[in-house]
Design an enzyme around this catalytic site. Structure first.
Site, PDB file in Angstrom:
ATOM      1  N   LYS A  27      23.306  10.456  85.648  1.00  0.00           N
ATOM      2  CA  LYS A  27      22.987  10.245  84.227  1.00  0.00           C
ATOM      3  C   LYS A  27      22.265   8.918  84.042  1.00  0.00           C
ATOM      4  CE  LYS A  27      26.624  13.250  82.582  1.00  0.00           C
ATOM      5  NZ  LYS A  27      28.019  13.456  82.233  1.00  0.00           N
ATOM      6  N   GLN A  38      33.018  10.310  80.341  1.00  0.00           N
ATOM      7  CA  GLN A  38      33.002  11.380  81.336  1.00  0.00           C
ATOM      8  C   GLN A  38      34.379  12.049  81.389  1.00  0.00           C
ATOM      9  OE1 GLN A  38      30.244  12.433  82.947  1.00  0.00           O
ATOM     10  NE2 GLN A  38      31.380  14.028  84.002  1.00  0.00           N
ATOM     11  N   ASP A  72      27.779  14.234  73.227  1.00  0.00           N
ATOM     12  CA  ASP A  72      28.230  15.512  73.785  1.00  0.00           C
ATOM     13  C   ASP A  72      28.463  16.562  72.696  1.00  0.00           C
ATOM     14  OD1 ASP A  72      28.638  15.324  76.667  1.00  0.00           O
ATOM     15  OD2 ASP A  72      30.213  13.853  76.258  1.00  0.00           O
TER      16      ASP A  72
HETATM   17  N1  GUN Z   1      32.464  16.636  82.377  1.00  0.00           N
HETATM   18  C1  GUN Z   1      31.855  17.779  82.770  1.00  0.00           C
HETATM   19  N2  GUN Z   1      30.858  18.101  81.933  1.00  0.00           N
HETATM   20  C2  GUN Z   1      30.824  17.142  80.990  1.00  0.00           C
HETATM   21  C3  GUN Z   1      29.996  16.912  79.858  1.00  0.00           C
HETATM   22  O1  GUN Z   1      29.083  17.683  79.527  1.00  0.00           O
HETATM   23  N3  GUN Z   1      30.286  15.798  79.130  1.00  0.00           N
HETATM   24  C4  GUN Z   1      31.298  14.950  79.452  1.00  0.00           C
HETATM   25  N4  GUN Z   1      31.505  13.899  78.666  1.00  0.00           N
HETATM   26  N5  GUN Z   1      32.081  15.136  80.507  1.00  0.00           N
HETATM   27  C5  GUN Z   1      31.839  16.223  81.262  1.00  0.00           C
END
Ligand code: GUN
Length: 283
Positions: free
Chosen positions: A49, A93, A116
């Site tokens: 990311k 995360q 998200d």
């Molecule tokens: N863990 C797995 N996929 C995601 C996501 O799309 N966002 C976040 N914050 N954590 C994740």
């Protein structure tokens, strides 16, 4: 033989567009990514990311907290980030270590920085069809369907999996495009009877080899969200038996190289969307 949906190439072109658009803005879009603990998969996701942010010309901050960090410590960081004008999107995360109340943490992110779209206010907006962004994985699948001109309107869409991150918002996105949506999960009595009806089959169960060719309708579009590590080879595989299903479906996503790269690209797109909102360039 199905058309293989090339998420890697599509994601690269989406990132290039984002970079160009971001360069026109009065300031750099900014994101903060917070990782708690040392889950290797999460570490890899967070590293990627941050790398994507560099490629798109974004400002990014990364916070690494130890596994035994306190909820108060994380809440303190979130409160500062919520007030930081350089930061447009905040991402914690998931999954968090079990000692954390995930719901409490998600609700502590300012809804206007919830990149998200996991905050209940944004989930409500999504249900009402008024959210400016969608969670990254469903959003990425939506862009893929568009790019390959796969229609949703009037189609039977079956979603296998009902997580808050993927399954539930995926069904909402397909519904918003006038699909007829069936959710399947562990309590579905005859999964194959459901999946065989699907014109569009989205599988996000995390169960390697779950979907075999006999469970797929001839000519369906099959979207495999899962990333399961094969314990023998160490390679990533999806939930769909790719080799047999590709000969029956019209469209299929590979794993890796399908949904994964699109999910990453959509995070960048969501940051850009929130940044434009914060700069008063969109409503
Ligand atoms: N863990 C797995 N996929 C995601 C996501 O799309 N966002 C976040 N914050 N954590 C994740």
């Amino acid at each position: 033989m199905a058309v293989i949906l090339d998420g890697k190439a599509l994601a690269a072109s989406v990132r290039a567009e984002i970079r160009e658009e971001a360069a026109q803005l009065p300031r750099r879009p900014g994101i903060a990514v917070i990782l708690v603990g040392d889950n290797p998969a999460s570490q890899l996701y967070v590293r990627n990311k941050v790398k994507d942010c560099e490629e798109c010309g974004f400002f990014s901050r990364r916070f690494d907290l130890p596994f035994d960090a306190s909820e108060e410590e994380l809440l303190g960081i979130l409160s500062k980030l919520n007030a930081d004008p350089r930061i447009d999107g905040v991402l914690v995360q998931l999954p968090l270590p079990p000692s954390f109340d995930e719901r409490r943490i998600i609700e502590a992110i300012a809804p206007e920085k919830d990149v998200d779209a996991f905050h209940p206010l944004n989930v409500g907006r999504m249900v009402h069809g008024v959210s400016p962004i969608w969670p990254c994985t469903p959003a990425g699948i939506g862009v893929m369907l568009d790019a390959y001109h796969i229609p949703v309107d009037g189609k039977i869409c079956v979603v296998v999996g009902r997580s808050n991150i993927v399954g539930k918002p995926m069904g909402l996105l397909l519904l918003s495009r006038n699909g007829t949506v069936i959710y399947c999960h562990q309590h579905t009595p005859d999964l194959a009877a459901m999946t065989r009806q699907a014109d569009i089959l989205v599988v996000a169960a995390g169960c390697r080899g779950l979907i075999t060719a006999d469970m797929v309708k001839e000519g369906a579009a099959v979207i495999d969200v899962a990333m399961n590590r094969d314990p023998e080879t160490g390679k990533f595989t999806g939930d769909v038996c790719f080799d047999e299903v590709k000969d029956k479906a019209s469209y299929i996503t590979p794993v890796p190289g399908g949904v994964g790269p699109m999910t990453r690209a959509m995070l960048m797109r969501n940051v850009l969307s929130l940044a434009k909102l914060h700069m008063g360039l969109t409503t």
